[in-house]
Scaffold this motif. Sequence first.
Motif: not given
Length: 138
Positions: A44-48
């Motif tokens: 997964a691409q993790i974002k705030p």
Amino acid sequence: MTTPTIQITQVDFDKLKELLRDRSRLRPEDKNCIDALSAELDKAQIKPPEKISPDVITLNSRARLWDLEANEYLEMTIVLPERADLSTGCISILAPLGTAMLGYSKGDTFTWNMPGGQSRFRVDEILFQPEASGKAFS
């Protein structure tokens, strides 16, 4: 099973990693999806939370999916296992469809292995997303 990179919030990532570490919270039927969820989190691409697009399915999001195999709409809220209640449309993140939904955006189509075989779904609408509403669960 074809699964492109999904987007999730750092908060969701942390909650889900904790869920996978704390096996005492899992029901016997949830254990079948642990490997699938773990694989999704690994890529997964993790974002705030404040950077996640409002059209992405996050934990506690309610989405309308089109089941391309059954030609019908499904409306589901993706939740942690202890909040799952199919009578209200709340599906566990550890159910096959719950794991499959996480991180997809409006307009995305995905294929996932379900108990009855492979199924294809399209995300038609995000009806509620906690991050977009300012009601993200901490």
